[in-house]
Design a protein around this motif. Structure first.
Motif, PDB file in Angstrom:
ATOM      1  N   SER A 104       0.844  -1.202   0.000  1.00 35.43           N
ATOM      2  CA  SER A 104       0.000   0.000   0.000  1.00 35.43           C
ATOM      3  C   SER A 104       0.874   1.244   0.000  1.00 35.43           C
ATOM      4  N   THR A 105       1.971   1.182   0.766  1.00 35.01           N
ATOM      5  CA  THR A 105       2.930   2.280   0.821  1.00 35.01           C
ATOM      6  C   THR A 105       4.327   1.716   0.598  1.00 35.01           C
ATOM      7  N   GLY A 106       5.030   2.244  -0.374  1.00 35.51           N
ATOM      8  CA  GLY A 106       6.360   1.735  -0.689  1.00 35.51           C
ATOM      9  C   GLY A 106       6.422   1.284  -2.129  1.00 35.51           C
ATOM     10  N   ALA A 107       7.618   0.949  -2.572  1.00 38.80           N
ATOM     11  CA  ALA A 107       7.832   0.580  -3.973  1.00 38.80           C
ATOM     12  C   ALA A 107       7.484  -0.885  -4.217  1.00 38.80           C
ATOM     13  N   PRO A 108       6.750  -1.184  -5.309  1.00 35.42           N
ATOM     14  CA  PRO A 108       6.447  -2.582  -5.647  1.00 35.42           C
ATOM     15  C   PRO A 108       7.669  -3.278  -6.224  1.00 35.42           C
ATOM     16  N   VAL A 109       7.577  -4.593  -6.349  1.00 37.91           N
ATOM     17  CA  VAL A 109       8.663  -5.368  -6.953  1.00 37.91           C
ATOM     18  C   VAL A 109       8.037  -6.400  -7.880  1.00 37.91           C
ATOM     19  N   THR A 110       8.691  -6.637  -9.021  1.00 32.96           N
ATOM     20  CA  THR A 110       8.230  -7.628  -9.988  1.00 32.96           C
ATOM     21  C   THR A 110       9.271  -8.731 -10.095  1.00 32.96           C
ATOM     22  N   SER A 111       8.804  -9.963 -10.055  1.00 32.99           N
ATOM     23  CA  SER A 111       9.704 -11.112 -10.128  1.00 32.99           C
ATOM     24  C   SER A 111      10.298 -11.251 -11.517  1.00 32.99           C
ATOM     25  N   SER A 112      11.322 -12.055 -11.619  1.00 34.86           N
ATOM     26  CA  SER A 112      11.816 -12.453 -12.927  1.00 34.86           C
ATOM     27  C   SER A 112      10.805 -13.422 -13.530  1.00 34.86           C
ATOM     28  N   SER A 113      10.971 -13.751 -14.808  1.00 33.83           N
ATOM     29  CA  SER A 113      10.013 -14.628 -15.481  1.00 33.83           C
ATOM     30  C   SER A 113       9.958 -15.992 -14.802  1.00 33.83           C
ATOM     31  N   LEU A 114       8.734 -16.473 -14.646  1.00 33.17           N
ATOM     32  CA  LEU A 114       8.502 -17.736 -13.955  1.00 33.17           C
ATOM     33  C   LEU A 114       7.580 -18.595 -14.806  1.00 33.17           C
ATOM     34  N   THR A 115       7.925 -19.863 -14.954  1.00 30.08           N
ATOM     35  CA  THR A 115       7.097 -20.779 -15.736  1.00 30.08           C
ATOM     36  C   THR A 115       6.071 -21.467 -14.845  1.00 30.08           C
ATOM     37  N   ILE A 116       4.810 -21.421 -15.286  1.00 32.76           N
ATOM     38  CA  ILE A 116       3.735 -22.132 -14.606  1.00 32.76           C
ATOM     39  C   ILE A 116       3.330 -23.303 -15.495  1.00 32.76           C
TER      40      ILE A 116
END
Length: 401
Positions: free
Chosen positions: A214-226
């Motif tokens: 809600s407060t702070g910087a988001p993070v995105t993972s590296s590519s992940l296979t499902i």
């Protein structure tokens, strides 16, 4: 009695410091008895050590704005100098200095560096994962300050973290379904996403996962296979039309609950097909892979997909289904085939008895054009294929076209 010659530095200051902040330290030149050497004066070139760089981003500790490990000019007056020191890594630092001759051996400043306030998240996901199943292996989300130090007191109940993905599907299994919302989600600043039950359900493939506080910087993972989940149904596909007596190649696909091809469904499977009837004349059973419909036949699957030859003989709207005893093709997953008659092959006659000589036949008397399997050939045309009527009796036939 004046002080002797300088033989060491003593560094003093505050024993605690927050990462990213600064404090003023004092560097004192002392003789062997610990007296301040007032004659040690003027600009001195000192190199500081004992504190490490932060990790994210890499930021080196500094004195007077100059990185640790590089010499910086410090002005001494009567044996004493002050300077601003900035530290960035959470650790127990032991600050020392040297001018090339003197060191702070035994006179280091011990500083316990603590994390700054929460600023961002760091994520580590293991792959591949399985559709519709809670993540396995090591999957962590870490609360960090601006320099990558773990913020051990982070509380998701007051700063919810929402999980989204670039894949077409939904996130579930967390304290707030698709969010981390509980005070217990993070332990000493780290959320174990496997233990918490993070689950993705939807289209399999390769994508990323984003964690947004809600407060702070988001993070995105590296590519992940499902990967696809376990097979829950069979889907039969092929042509929707077929001529009696002919064959077509059908495809049988094992799919998981989200409709992904279940690539783990592989090898020889014993399937029983249903939904198609035998012809009448002669009685000829429909077959899949050469085996009569209704009898189990071995079908070889590779990565969730198999093909087989389908032979149909009865004119009808066949609805082909299949089962391996655990999973089936049902409802719209079946293949509907409109079976049409083959070319004309023979006739079938039905005459009512008795009849009266010299009088047109009465009752129900029919002659039917059939294909080789007894299906009515609705397009038969006697003008192009005349039919001659004869009898074993001694008389003549009349009254026809």
């Amino acid at each position: 009695i004046n002080a002797g010659s300088a033989n060491k530095f003593v560094i003093t200051g505050t024993g605690t410091q927050t990462a990213g902040s600064s404090q003023t330290i004092t560097i004192t030149a002392k003789d062997a008895q610990g007296n301040t050497v007032t004659s040690y004066a003027g600009v001195k070139s000192l190199t500081f050590s004992g504190a490490n760089s932060s990790s994210s981003p890499v930021t080196t500790a500094k004195v007077g704005g100059v990185d640790f490990g590089s010499s910086t000019n410090v002005t001494f007056t009567d044996g004493v100098a002050t300077a601003s020191m900035s530290l960035y890594k959470v650790e127990s630092a032991s600050i020392s200095a040297t001018d090339g001759s003197l060191t702070a051996s035994g006179g280091e400043l011990a500083v316990s560096v603590t994390a700054g306030s929460f600023a961002k998240l760091s994520v580590s996901l293991s792959g591949p994962q399985t559709n519709g199943v809670a993540f396995t292996s090591t999957n962590t989300l870490t609360a960090q300050d601006a320099y990558g130090n773990t913020v051990t007191g982070f509380d998701a109940s007051s700063n919810n973290v929402t999980v989204t993905t670039s894949l077409t599907g939904t996130i579930s299994g967390l304290s707030g379904t698709n969010k981390l919302t509980s005070a217990s989600d993070f332990v000493n600043g780290v959320a174990d996403l496997s233990i918490l039950g993070l689950k993705y359900t939807g289209t399999s493939g390769t994508g990323t996962f984003t964690f947004s506080p809600s407060t702070g910087a988001p993070v995105t993972s590296s590519s992940l296979t499902i990967n696809s989940g376990a097979a829950t149904k069979l889907v039969i596909s092929g042509s929707g039309t077929q001529t009696a007596g002919s064959s077509q190649t059908i495809t049988i696909t094992a799919k998981d609950a989200s409709g992904n091809t279940a690539t783990g469904y592989t090898g020889t499977k014993s399937l029983t097909f249903s939904g198609a009837n035998s012809s009448t004349s002669p009685v000829t059973a429909p077959t899949v892979a050469g085996t009569n419909v209704g009898t189990a036949t071995d079908i070889s699957f590779s990565n969730g997909v198999a093909t087989a030859s389908l032979n149909l003989y009865q004119v009808e709207s066949a609805v082909l289904a299949a089962t391996d005893g655990s999973i089936s093709a049902s409802s719209t997953d079946r293949l509907t085939v409109a079976v049409s008659a083959a070319s004309f092959a023979k006739l079938s006659v039905s005459l009512a008895s008795p009849q009266v000589s010299g009088t047109a036949f009465t009752g129900t008397n029919t002659l039917t054009a059939l294909d080789a399997y007894g299906n009515v050939v609705t397009g038969f045309d006697a003008s192009g294929n005349n039919i001659t009527v004869t009898t074993s009796l001694s008389g003549t036939i009349s009254g026809l076209s």
